[in-house]
Design a protein around this motif. Sequence first.
Motif, short mmCIF file in Angstrom:
data_model
loop_
_atom_site.label_atom_id
_atom_site.label_comp_id
_atom_site.label_asym_id
_atom_site.label_seq_id
_atom_site.Cartn_x
_atom_site.Cartn_y
_atom_site.Cartn_z
N THR A 187 0.82 -1.21 0.00
CA THR A 187 0.00 0.00 0.00
C THR A 187 0.86 1.26 0.00
O THR A 187 0.57 2.21 -0.71
CB THR A 187 -0.93 0.01 1.23
OG1 THR A 187 -1.74 -1.16 1.20
CG2 THR A 187 -1.82 1.23 1.25
N CYS A 188 1.93 1.25 0.79
CA CYS A 188 2.76 2.45 0.87
C CYS A 188 3.55 2.70 -0.42
O CYS A 188 4.13 3.77 -0.59
CB CYS A 188 3.70 2.39 2.07
SG CYS A 188 4.84 1.00 2.06
N GLN A 189 3.55 1.73 -1.32
CA GLN A 189 4.22 1.91 -2.60
C GLN A 189 3.23 2.21 -3.72
O GLN A 189 3.60 2.24 -4.89
CB GLN A 189 5.01 0.64 -2.95
CG GLN A 189 6.13 0.38 -1.98
CD GLN A 189 6.71 -1.01 -2.14
OE1 GLN A 189 6.00 -1.98 -2.36
NE2 GLN A 189 8.03 -1.10 -2.03
N LEU A 190 1.98 2.43 -3.36
CA LEU A 190 0.94 2.76 -4.33
C LEU A 190 0.84 4.28 -4.43
O LEU A 190 0.49 4.95 -3.46
CB LEU A 190 -0.40 2.18 -3.87
CG LEU A 190 -1.59 2.40 -4.78
CD1 LEU A 190 -1.39 1.70 -6.11
CD2 LEU A 190 -2.85 1.88 -4.11
N TYR A 191 1.19 4.81 -5.55
CA TYR A 191 1.24 6.26 -5.72
C TYR A 191 0.00 6.77 -6.45
O TYR A 191 -0.56 6.08 -7.30
CB TYR A 191 2.51 6.66 -6.49
CG TYR A 191 3.76 6.25 -5.77
CD1 TYR A 191 4.20 6.93 -4.65
CD2 TYR A 191 4.48 5.13 -6.18
CE1 TYR A 191 5.34 6.54 -3.96
CE2 TYR A 191 5.62 4.73 -5.50
CZ TYR A 191 6.04 5.44 -4.40
OH TYR A 191 7.16 5.06 -3.72
N MET A 192 -0.39 7.96 -6.10
CA MET A 192 -1.58 8.57 -6.71
C MET A 192 -1.42 8.73 -8.22
O MET A 192 -2.41 8.71 -8.95
CB MET A 192 -1.88 9.92 -6.05
CG MET A 192 -2.30 9.83 -4.60
SD MET A 192 -3.70 8.72 -4.31
CE MET A 192 -4.99 9.57 -5.15
N ARG A 193 -0.20 8.82 -8.70
CA ARG A 193 -0.01 8.99 -10.14
C ARG A 193 -0.45 7.75 -10.93
O ARG A 193 -0.58 7.79 -12.13
CB ARG A 193 1.44 9.34 -10.45
CG ARG A 193 2.44 8.29 -10.11
CD ARG A 193 3.87 8.73 -10.50
NE ARG A 193 4.87 7.87 -9.91
CZ ARG A 193 5.57 8.16 -8.82
NH1 ARG A 193 5.39 9.31 -8.21
NH2 ARG A 193 6.45 7.32 -8.36
N ARG A 194 -0.70 6.65 -10.23
CA ARG A 194 -1.18 5.43 -10.89
C ARG A 194 -2.67 5.50 -11.21
O ARG A 194 -3.19 4.64 -11.91
CB ARG A 194 -0.90 4.22 -10.03
CG ARG A 194 0.56 4.03 -9.75
CD ARG A 194 0.89 2.57 -9.69
NE ARG A 194 2.29 2.39 -9.33
CZ ARG A 194 3.22 2.05 -10.18
NH1 ARG A 194 2.92 1.85 -11.43
NH2 ARG A 194 4.46 1.90 -9.79
N PHE A 195 -3.33 6.52 -10.68
CA PHE A 195 -4.76 6.70 -10.93
C PHE A 195 -4.97 7.87 -11.89
O PHE A 195 -4.15 8.78 -11.97
CB PHE A 195 -5.51 6.98 -9.61
CG PHE A 195 -5.40 5.85 -8.63
CD1 PHE A 195 -6.23 4.74 -8.74
CD2 PHE A 195 -4.47 5.88 -7.60
CE1 PHE A 195 -6.12 3.69 -7.83
CE2 PHE A 195 -4.36 4.84 -6.70
CZ PHE A 195 -5.18 3.74 -6.82
N ASN A 196 -6.08 7.84 -12.59
CA ASN A 196 -6.43 8.93 -13.51
C ASN A 196 -7.19 10.02 -12.77
O ASN A 196 -7.84 9.75 -11.75
CB ASN A 196 -7.28 8.40 -14.67
CG ASN A 196 -6.54 7.38 -15.50
OD1 ASN A 196 -5.36 7.55 -15.80
ND2 ASN A 196 -7.22 6.31 -15.86
N ASP A 197 -7.14 11.24 -13.27
CA ASP A 197 -7.92 12.32 -12.68
C ASP A 197 -9.39 11.93 -12.69
O ASP A 197 -9.91 11.42 -13.68
CB ASP A 197 -7.74 13.62 -13.48
CG ASP A 197 -6.42 14.30 -13.18
OD1 ASP A 197 -5.81 13.97 -12.16
OD2 ASP A 197 -6.02 15.17 -13.98
N GLY A 198 -10.05 12.15 -11.58
CA GLY A 198 -11.48 11.86 -11.47
C GLY A 198 -11.80 10.43 -11.06
O GLY A 198 -12.97 10.11 -10.86
N ASP A 199 -10.79 9.56 -10.95
CA ASP A 199 -11.05 8.18 -10.51
C ASP A 199 -11.59 8.18 -9.09
O ASP A 199 -11.17 8.98 -8.25
CB ASP A 199 -9.76 7.35 -10.52
CG ASP A 199 -9.38 6.85 -11.90
OD1 ASP A 199 -10.14 7.06 -12.85
OD2 ASP A 199 -8.29 6.24 -12.02
N VAL A 200 -12.51 7.29 -8.82
CA VAL A 200 -13.01 7.09 -7.46
C VAL A 200 -12.16 5.99 -6.83
O VAL A 200 -12.00 4.92 -7.41
CB VAL A 200 -14.49 6.68 -7.47
CG1 VAL A 200 -14.96 6.32 -6.07
CG2 VAL A 200 -15.34 7.79 -8.06
#
Length: 184
Positions: A20-33
Amino acid sequence: MCSLYINGTPHGKTERGATTCQLYMRRFNDGDVITVEPWRSAGFPVIKDCMVDRNAFDKIIQAGGYTSIRTGQAQDANAILIPKEDADEAMDCASCIGCGACVAACKNGSAMLFVSSKVSQLALLPQGRVEAARRVKNMIAKMDELGFGNCTNTRACEAVCPKNETISNIARLNREMIKAKLAD
């Protein structure tokens, strides 16, 4: 952090070997829930919000006991020969961080991958053989006592393990248990 489902997957798996601590927000698209939930398992009761109590793993480790070490004069480094393959595999098993993703991913809430990794790391080395039978019986008994389910070999645990532990450890655990029962 090692107690979270992110979008329905332990650790929010986007790649193999990540926590989990290696999961970065940049892996998600803008607007993703992004849905964040605590792990649900009888062995890991929810404390509050997204916090679970993973002390059950500590209790399982304690049930495994100790490893007898001969004290006294230091031995020569080559006194106990261990094949490199065995040493490497024992180190791989020892890399389990006890995060609990295996339990969270398992439909039965089984802790077999965790327990098998901890049993295997010592079963592969001559130093761990002295208490091997007692260790495997005690750790499995404690796992059962704490409410973890049984393994059905669906490999879901292996798929989410951030340290890439394999179910070959579970096979070794089963062999160690059979040896212990036959010794009785």
